[in-house]
Design an enzyme around this catalytic site. Structure first.
Site, PDB file in Angstrom:
ATOM      1  N   SER A 144    -103.978  75.567  19.177  1.00 53.67           N
ATOM      2  CA  SER A 144    -105.384  75.858  19.480  1.00 53.67           C
ATOM      3  C   SER A 144    -106.241  75.473  18.292  1.00 53.67           C
ATOM      4  O   SER A 144    -105.788  75.531  17.140  1.00 53.67           O
ATOM      5  CB  SER A 144    -105.571  77.346  19.773  1.00 53.67           C
ATOM      6  OG  SER A 144    -106.941  77.665  19.927  1.00 53.67           O
TER       7      SER A 144
ATOM      8  N   TYR B 175    -104.764  86.037  16.916  1.00 53.74           N
ATOM      9  CA  TYR B 175    -104.455  84.855  17.723  1.00 53.74           C
ATOM     10  C   TYR B 175    -104.586  83.597  16.873  1.00 53.74           C
ATOM     11  O   TYR B 175    -103.736  82.694  16.936  1.00 53.74           O
ATOM     12  CB  TYR B 175    -105.405  84.805  18.918  1.00 53.74           C
ATOM     13  CG  TYR B 175    -105.347  83.534  19.737  1.00 53.74           C
ATOM     14  CD1 TYR B 175    -104.290  83.286  20.602  1.00 53.74           C
ATOM     15  CD2 TYR B 175    -106.372  82.592  19.670  1.00 53.74           C
ATOM     16  CE1 TYR B 175    -104.244  82.129  21.369  1.00 53.74           C
ATOM     17  CE2 TYR B 175    -106.344  81.441  20.429  1.00 53.74           C
ATOM     18  CZ  TYR B 175    -105.272  81.204  21.273  1.00 53.74           C
ATOM     19  OH  TYR B 175    -105.239  80.065  22.032  1.00 53.74           O
TER      20      TYR B 175
END
Length: 263
Positions: free
Chosen positions: A147, A158
């Site tokens: 990501s 995250y």
């Protein structure tokens, strides 16, 4: 924005591909297009409806339900693929996704652990589990879906998990290149997707959490040069390119797919 889907007939003919997180979203699209391009595919998810996706694809696809937040789950996937096909040519590690959006100071210790378990451990475990058969073959390709949220707000744990995937990609690429194994990654930016059948946060979001999420969405949109979210198809195409023999001289690369935002 909708982009035309281009199929490359036979690009994965004779190849066995394992796709994790294949019940919906990017993983579903990768599995469907890879099968259309000749691959035999094992679709893996902890959601039972992954079997419906495999049935939609047809004879080239098999489904396997397991939880990849444990090493046992990853080992079971590899065992199933080997039992079905006798080899694994390509692994697409697609499991992950932020559970909550909030300032880092607002996360509890338990919530931090949950984010790492979801967005780092499945990729770490699957890479570990798939290496023995790939080493025996002296060939294989691993594509990790990371990501560009390694630089972003409201999802610190995250972001850390995806930074770990980037490091793992580069480390394993260096370690196993001489054994014929490529390890690469894409780093998607914000991606417009259909409503999830399984919510990312089973407890639901409070009004405050929804406000924090809106801040993250605004940041993601403004950080990309194109000022928009990408499409599912715009994420599938680079994943399959990196998985294919067209990318045979690419390893250790983390490819941003985020409209110019490098993360």
């Amino acid at each position: 924005m909708s982009e035309p889907v281009t199929h490359f007939a036979g690009r994965f003919a004779g190849k066995v591909m394992v796709v994790t997180g294949a019940a919906q979203g990017i993983g579903r699209g990768v599995a469907m297009r890879a099968a259309a391009e000749g691959a035999q595919v094992l679709l893996v998810d902890r959601a039972e409806f992954v079997s419906e996706v495999a049935a939609e694809i047809g004879a080239a696809a098999h489904a396997f339900v397991t939880d990849l937040e444990s090493h046992d789950g990853a080992a079971a996937v590899v065992a199933q693929a080997m039992a079905l096909f006798g080899r694994i040519d390509i692994l697409i590690n697609n499991v992950g996704g932020a559970i909550r959006m909030r300032p880092f100071a607002e996360f509890t210790a338990e919530q931090i652990d949950a984010e790492i378990r979801r967005s780092l451990m499945p990729t770490l475990y699957c890479c570990h589990a798939v290496l023995p058969p790939m080493l025996a073959q002296q060939s294989g390709t691993i594509v990790n879906v990371s990501s560009n949220a390694t630089r972003g707000i409201r999802r610190g744990p995250y972001s850390a998990a995806k930074g770990g995937i980037n490091a793992l990609t580069q480390s394993l690429a260096m370690e196993y290149a001489e054994q014929g194994i490529r390890v690469v990654a894409t780093a998607p930016g914000g991606t417009a997707a259909p409503v999830r059948k399984v919510p990312r946060n089973a407890q639901g979001d409070t009004a405050q959490e929804q406000a924090w999420m809106a801040e993250a969405v605004a940041q993601v949109t403004q950080s990309t040069f194109m000022k928009r979210y990408g499409t599912i198809d715009e994420q599938i195409a680079p994943i399959l390119f990196l998985a294919s023999d067209e990318a045979s001289y690419i390893t250790g690369t983390v490819l941003p797919v985020a409209g110019g935002d490098l993360g």
